[in-house]
Design a protein around this motif. Sequence first.
Motif, PDB file in Angstrom:
ATOM      1  N   ALA A   1       7.394   3.779   3.221  1.00 48.87           N
ATOM      2  CA  ALA A   1       7.548   2.630   4.108  1.00 48.87           C
ATOM      3  C   ALA A   1       8.835   2.729   4.908  1.00 48.87           C
ATOM      4  CB  ALA A   1       7.528   1.338   3.298  1.00 48.87           C
ATOM      5  N   ALA A   2       9.928   3.150   4.263  1.00 44.94           N
ATOM      6  CA  ALA A   2      11.212   3.264   4.957  1.00 44.94           C
ATOM      7  C   ALA A   2      11.144   4.305   6.063  1.00 44.94           C
ATOM      8  CB  ALA A   2      12.308   3.628   3.953  1.00 44.94           C
ATOM      9  N   ALA A   3      10.517   5.439   5.773  1.00 47.91           N
ATOM     10  CA  ALA A   3      10.404   6.494   6.784  1.00 47.91           C
ATOM     11  C   ALA A   3       9.544   6.035   7.959  1.00 47.91           C
ATOM     12  CB  ALA A   3       9.826   7.762   6.156  1.00 47.91           C
ATOM     13  N   ALA A   4       8.433   5.363   7.657  1.00 55.75           N
ATOM     14  CA  ALA A   4       7.552   4.888   8.729  1.00 55.75           C
ATOM     15  C   ALA A   4       8.248   3.846   9.589  1.00 55.75           C
ATOM     16  CB  ALA A   4       6.272   4.308   8.128  1.00 55.75           C
ATOM     17  N   HIS A   5       8.966   2.929   8.947  1.00 56.83           N
ATOM     18  CA  HIS A   5       9.649   1.870   9.687  1.00 56.83           C
ATOM     19  C   HIS A   5      10.744   2.445  10.577  1.00 56.83           C
ATOM     20  CE1 HIS A   5      12.283  -1.926   9.765  1.00 56.83           C
ATOM     21  NE2 HIS A   5      11.247  -2.138  10.541  1.00 56.83           N
ATOM     22  N   ALA A   6      11.557   3.342  10.031  1.00 60.69           N
ATOM     23  CA  ALA A   6      12.635   3.946  10.817  1.00 60.69           C
ATOM     24  C   ALA A   6      12.081   4.775  11.966  1.00 60.69           C
ATOM     25  CB  ALA A   6      13.512   4.807   9.912  1.00 60.69           C
ATOM     26  N   THR A   7      11.005   5.511  11.711  1.00 61.77           N
ATOM     27  CA  THR A   7      10.405   6.340  12.759  1.00 61.77           C
ATOM     28  C   THR A   7       9.819   5.475  13.865  1.00 61.77           C
ATOM     29  OG1 THR A   7       9.905   8.081  11.146  1.00 61.77           O
ATOM     30  CG2 THR A   7       8.667   8.121  13.221  1.00 61.77           C
ATOM     31  N   GLY A   8       9.208   4.348  13.492  1.00 61.84           N
ATOM     32  CA  GLY A   8       8.675   3.426  14.489  1.00 61.84           C
ATOM     33  C   GLY A   8       9.772   2.822  15.348  1.00 61.84           C
TER      34      GLY A   8
ATOM     35  N   ALA B   1       0.809  -1.225   0.000  1.00 67.11           N
ATOM     36  CA  ALA B   1       0.000   0.000   0.000  1.00 67.11           C
ATOM     37  C   ALA B   1       0.837   1.268   0.000  1.00 67.11           C
ATOM     38  CB  ALA B   1      -0.929   0.000   1.225  1.00 67.11           C
ATOM     39  N   ALA B   2       2.153   1.155   0.161  1.00 69.74           N
ATOM     40  CA  ALA B   2       3.006   2.347   0.276  1.00 69.74           C
ATOM     41  C   ALA B   2       4.214   2.211  -0.634  1.00 69.74           C
ATOM     42  CB  ALA B   2       3.456   2.540   1.725  1.00 69.74           C
ATOM     43  N   ASP B   3       4.706   3.339  -1.140  1.00 72.65           N
ATOM     44  CA  ASP B   3       5.951   3.313  -1.898  1.00 72.65           C
ATOM     45  C   ASP B   3       7.103   3.062  -0.936  1.00 72.65           C
ATOM     46  OD1 ASP B   3       7.385   6.168  -1.284  1.00 72.65           O
ATOM     47  OD2 ASP B   3       5.201   6.390  -1.316  1.00 72.65           O
ATOM     48  N   TRP B   4       8.259   2.704  -1.489  1.00 70.44           N
ATOM     49  CA  TRP B   4       9.375   2.280  -0.641  1.00 70.44           C
ATOM     50  C   TRP B   4       9.810   3.374   0.320  1.00 70.44           C
ATOM     51  CZ3 TRP B   4      14.170   4.448  -0.007  1.00 70.44           C
ATOM     52  CH2 TRP B   4      14.602   5.384  -0.956  1.00 70.44           C
TER      53      TRP B   4
END
Length: 231
Positions: free
Chosen positions: A78-85, A72-75
């Motif tokens: 997704a990378a920003a969300a994962h790193a922020t989490g 559902a998300a571009d890379w």
Amino acid sequence: MPRDTLTADRIVRAAIELLDDEGLDGLNMRSLAKRLGSAPTAVYWHIKTKDDLVRLAGDAIWYEVELPDLDAADWRTAAAAHATGMHAMLTRHPWLGQAFGSHLLHGAGQARHNDLSLAIYEKAGFAAADADRAAATVFTFVLGSTLGPAAQVSLNRRLNKDGADGEQRMADAMKRATEIAMQFPRLRERLGTTAATEYAAAPDDTFTFGLQCLLDGFAARLAAGNTRRRR
């Protein structure tokens, strides 16, 4: 509390709370058993050693990080969300960064995030080896960004145990650090516009700025690779 009312999951959850409150140095089976209202021997029945306990607690908190949906998300999103989490989780549990350097940590919780991270950078277009490097670079940045706050938590905990003497030592250290910094022009300029205690902390949005710079670099590298292949 009778031994059979305890479970490994309850013990791990209590251990996480104790670690959050007291850090790695404050975790021991006696303190944990007291928090659980049990006897240390009952805790040992489920989890044999402190090292096992730290490993299990360290893996459990990885499940707090939400996995982005790569369909559902571009890379880059997704990378920003994962790193922020990951950054938020490591900030909530500052002892984990210290545990990386003192305990053997592994488990399904962290492994699922490692696997997702590789999938993100493979989706971006990196070959497997470069996806490994990109994932490792981001993780190193995230971990490094949390070391300052984690160190401050540990320092504050130590100084608070000393009461007024700890507060005075902090004040004296800040005064000496400010006197030294005033000898250097750029530090002097910044200290002239902010309190020393505020300047000692990382500037606002430092993590977001650094993460975006990393992702900009990845995007530029991918674009350059695509350009070379078209020639």
